[in-house]
Design a protein around this motif. Structure first.
Motif, PDB file in Angstrom:
ATOM      1  N   PHE A 200     -21.889  27.874 -29.577  1.00 23.38           N
ATOM      2  CA  PHE A 200     -23.224  28.404 -29.854  1.00 23.38           C
ATOM      3  C   PHE A 200     -24.310  27.555 -29.186  1.00 23.38           C
ATOM      4  CE2 PHE A 200     -27.048  27.995 -32.455  1.00 23.38           C
ATOM      5  CZ  PHE A 200     -27.489  29.305 -32.516  1.00 23.38           C
ATOM      6  N   VAL A 201     -24.214  26.237 -29.339  1.00 21.55           N
ATOM      7  CA  VAL A 201     -25.215  25.334 -28.757  1.00 21.55           C
ATOM      8  C   VAL A 201     -25.235  25.475 -27.238  1.00 21.55           C
ATOM      9  CG1 VAL A 201     -25.823  22.901 -28.373  1.00 21.55           C
ATOM     10  CG2 VAL A 201     -25.202  23.687 -30.665  1.00 21.55           C
ATOM     11  N   GLU A 202     -24.057  25.462 -26.635  1.00 19.13           N
ATOM     12  CA  GLU A 202     -23.987  25.583 -25.181  1.00 19.13           C
ATOM     13  C   GLU A 202     -24.611  26.886 -24.697  1.00 19.13           C
ATOM     14  OE1 GLU A 202     -20.010  24.763 -23.788  1.00 19.13           O
ATOM     15  OE2 GLU A 202     -19.946  22.893 -24.934  1.00 19.13           O
ATOM     16  N   GLU A 203     -24.369  27.966 -25.396  1.00 17.88           N
ATOM     17  CA  GLU A 203     -24.933  29.260 -25.002  1.00 17.88           C
ATOM     18  C   GLU A 203     -26.438  29.307 -25.260  1.00 17.88           C
ATOM     19  OE1 GLU A 203     -25.338  32.999 -23.478  1.00 17.88           O
ATOM     20  OE2 GLU A 203     -23.603  31.675 -23.300  1.00 17.88           O
ATOM     21  N   ALA A 204     -26.864  28.845 -26.426  1.00 16.06           N
ATOM     22  CA  ALA A 204     -28.276  28.919 -26.811  1.00 16.06           C
ATOM     23  C   ALA A 204     -29.173  28.070 -25.924  1.00 16.06           C
ATOM     24  CB  ALA A 204     -28.442  28.510 -28.276  1.00 16.06           C
ATOM     25  N   TYR A 205     -28.658  26.965 -25.398  1.00 15.32           N
ATOM     26  CA  TYR A 205     -29.485  26.027 -24.649  1.00 15.32           C
ATOM     27  C   TYR A 205     -29.137  25.970 -23.165  1.00 15.32           C
ATOM     28  CZ  TYR A 205     -31.179  24.660 -29.184  1.00 15.32           C
ATOM     29  OH  TYR A 205     -31.749  24.687 -30.428  1.00 15.32           O
ATOM     30  N   LYS A 206     -28.284  26.878 -22.694  1.00 18.34           N
ATOM     31  CA  LYS A 206     -27.823  26.795 -21.297  1.00 18.34           C
ATOM     32  C   LYS A 206     -28.954  26.917 -20.291  1.00 18.34           C
ATOM     33  CE  LYS A 206     -26.583  31.635 -20.700  1.00 18.34           C
ATOM     34  NZ  LYS A 206     -25.520  32.589 -20.569  1.00 18.34           N
ATOM     35  N   ASP A 207     -29.988  27.674 -20.593  1.00 17.71           N
ATOM     36  CA  ASP A 207     -31.105  27.830 -19.663  1.00 17.71           C
ATOM     37  C   ASP A 207     -32.263  26.883 -19.972  1.00 17.71           C
ATOM     38  OD1 ASP A 207     -29.752  29.896 -18.323  1.00 17.71           O
ATOM     39  OD2 ASP A 207     -30.534  31.406 -19.707  1.00 17.71           O
ATOM     40  N   LYS A 208     -32.164  26.129 -21.048  1.00 17.69           N
ATOM     41  CA  LYS A 208     -33.251  25.249 -21.481  1.00 17.69           C
ATOM     42  C   LYS A 208     -32.956  23.776 -21.248  1.00 17.69           C
ATOM     43  CE  LYS A 208     -34.175  28.396 -25.306  1.00 17.69           C
ATOM     44  NZ  LYS A 208     -34.081  28.559 -26.746  1.00 17.69           N
ATOM     45  N   ALA A 209     -31.683  23.393 -21.287  1.00 21.24           N
ATOM     46  CA  ALA A 209     -31.333  21.971 -21.265  1.00 21.24           C
ATOM     47  C   ALA A 209     -30.494  21.617 -20.047  1.00 21.24           C
ATOM     48  CB  ALA A 209     -30.572  21.603 -22.535  1.00 21.24           C
ATOM     49  N   ALA A 210     -30.798  20.459 -19.477  1.00 18.09           N
ATOM     50  CA  ALA A 210     -30.017  19.939 -18.358  1.00 18.09           C
ATOM     51  C   ALA A 210     -28.749  19.243 -18.856  1.00 18.09           C
ATOM     52  CB  ALA A 210     -30.859  18.956 -17.552  1.00 18.09           C
ATOM     53  N   ARG A 211     -28.765  18.814 -20.114  1.00 19.85           N
ATOM     54  CA  ARG A 211     -27.626  18.059 -20.641  1.00 19.85           C
ATOM     55  C   ARG A 211     -27.572  18.221 -22.157  1.00 19.85           C
ATOM     56  NH1 ARG A 211     -27.578  12.072 -18.711  1.00 19.85           N
ATOM     57  NH2 ARG A 211     -26.706  13.072 -16.869  1.00 19.85           N
ATOM     58  N   ILE A 212     -26.358  18.172 -22.683  1.00 16.54           N
ATOM     59  CA  ILE A 212     -26.131  18.117 -24.124  1.00 16.54           C
ATOM     60  C   ILE A 212     -25.412  16.804 -24.391  1.00 16.54           C
ATOM     61  CG2 ILE A 212     -24.969  19.156 -26.107  1.00 16.54           C
ATOM     62  CD1 ILE A 212     -25.159  21.848 -24.583  1.00 16.54           C
ATOM     63  N   ARG A 213     -25.932  16.037 -25.342  1.00 18.07           N
ATOM     64  CA  ARG A 213     -25.337  14.742 -25.694  1.00 18.07           C
ATOM     65  C   ARG A 213     -25.032  14.706 -27.182  1.00 18.07           C
ATOM     66  NH1 ARG A 213     -27.857   9.438 -22.930  1.00 18.07           N
ATOM     67  NH2 ARG A 213     -26.248   8.562 -24.249  1.00 18.07           N
ATOM     68  N   LEU A 214     -24.114  13.827 -27.522  1.00 14.81           N
ATOM     69  CA  LEU A 214     -23.784  13.618 -28.928  1.00 14.81           C
ATOM     70  C   LEU A 214     -23.202  12.236 -29.103  1.00 14.81           C
ATOM     71  CD1 LEU A 214     -20.434  13.957 -29.119  1.00 14.81           C
ATOM     72  CD2 LEU A 214     -21.072  16.331 -28.808  1.00 14.81           C
ATOM     73  N   GLU A 215     -23.151  11.803 -30.330  1.00 11.00           N
ATOM     74  CA  GLU A 215     -22.507  10.546 -30.702  1.00 11.00           C
ATOM     75  C   GLU A 215     -21.408  10.875 -31.700  1.00 11.00           C
ATOM     76  OE1 GLU A 215     -25.538   8.170 -32.508  1.00 11.00           O
ATOM     77  OE2 GLU A 215     -26.463   7.657 -30.602  1.00 11.00           O
ATOM     78  N   VAL A 216     -20.359  10.084 -31.670  1.00 10.29           N
ATOM     79  CA  VAL A 216     -19.273  10.271 -32.630  1.00 10.29           C
ATOM     80  C   VAL A 216     -18.648   8.907 -32.911  1.00 10.29           C
ATOM     81  CG1 VAL A 216     -17.576  10.796 -30.808  1.00 10.29           C
ATOM     82  CG2 VAL A 216     -17.178  11.630 -33.125  1.00 10.29           C
ATOM     83  N   GLU A 217     -18.304   8.675 -34.154  1.00 13.40           N
ATOM     84  CA  GLU A 217     -17.629   7.435 -34.516  1.00 13.40           C
ATOM     85  C   GLU A 217     -16.240   7.433 -33.885  1.00 13.40           C
ATOM     86  OE1 GLU A 217     -18.844   4.798 -36.258  1.00 13.40           O
ATOM     87  OE2 GLU A 217     -20.725   5.894 -36.131  1.00 13.40           O
ATOM     88  N   GLU A 218     -15.819   6.283 -33.367  1.00 11.60           N
ATOM     89  CA  GLU A 218     -14.515   6.183 -32.699  1.00 11.60           C
ATOM     90  C   GLU A 218     -13.358   6.621 -33.589  1.00 11.60           C
ATOM     91  OE1 GLU A 218     -13.676   2.695 -30.229  1.00 11.60           O
ATOM     92  OE2 GLU A 218     -15.785   2.133 -30.519  1.00 11.60           O
ATOM     93  N   GLU A 219     -13.498   6.421 -34.892  1.00 12.17           N
ATOM     94  CA  GLU A 219     -12.442   6.784 -35.832  1.00 12.17           C
ATOM     95  C   GLU A 219     -12.343   8.290 -36.072  1.00 12.17           C
ATOM     96  OE1 GLU A 219     -14.925   4.490 -36.748  1.00 12.17           O
ATOM     97  OE2 GLU A 219     -13.744   2.785 -36.068  1.00 12.17           O
ATOM     98  N   ASN A 220     -13.360   9.033 -35.670  1.00 16.99           N
ATOM     99  CA  ASN A 220     -13.385  10.481 -35.917  1.00 16.99           C
ATOM    100  C   ASN A 220     -12.622  11.214 -34.807  1.00 16.99           C
ATOM    101  OD1 ASN A 220     -13.954  13.061 -36.759  1.00 16.99           O
ATOM    102  ND2 ASN A 220     -16.142  12.704 -37.032  1.00 16.99           N
TER     103      ASN A 220
END
Length: 146
Positions: free
Chosen positions: A102-122
């Motif tokens: 959903f995020v990739e589709e909703a922001y494909k024309d608005k954003a140059a990049r999508i970033r996130l953080e995740v704990e190494e244990e997850n």
């Protein structure tokens, strides 16, 4: 179903965000006043944050927060997936994967990049992100403040 947060979601959002910030997915808890302030910013229409509610079987199943920023490095807007929380009874049903699509589709024309953080244990989340094509950055993140 994925939908934008609405005023009626305040109580559910605050409860879920409190659960998220008392889980192994984060390094430390935050004051509930931060959660309340975030909801107020969402409802005020801040251009820097978007919030979504996940629904499954007629119930609220989780939420996500996105932060919007600009990056010279990326050459445009960057969407940060700040938080994704899925209530335990709804985990393993593909909601996280559906949301990332959903995020990739909703922001494909608005954003140059999508970033996130995740704990190494997850490891479960990391596998989802890697399957979606996300790669690890070799940045050391630093901060000052709260």
């Amino acid at each position: 179903m994925i939908r934008k947060m609405e005023l009626k979601d305040r109580e559910a959002f605050v409860a879920m965000a409190n659960e998220f910030y008392h889980s192994d997915a984060v390094l430390h808890s935050i004051p509930e006043s931060n959660i309340e302030k975030t909801f107020d910013e969402l409802m005020a229409g801040s251009p820097y944050i978007d919030g979504y509610i996940f629904e499954c079987d007629g119930e609220k199943a989780g939420y996500s927060l996105l932060s919007i920023t600009y990056s010279n490095e990326a050459g445009g807007l960057v969407v940060w997936v700040e938080e994704i929380y899925i209530l335990p009874k709804f985990q393993g049903r593909g909601i996280g994967k559906e949301y990332m699509d959903f995020v990739e589709e909703a922001y494909k024309d608005k954003a140059a990049r999508i970033r996130l953080e995740v704990e190494e244990e997850n490891e479960r989340a990391i596998k989802i992100y890697e399957k979606k094509g996300y790669r690890q950055l070799d940045y050391l993140q630093m901060y000052k403040g709260k």
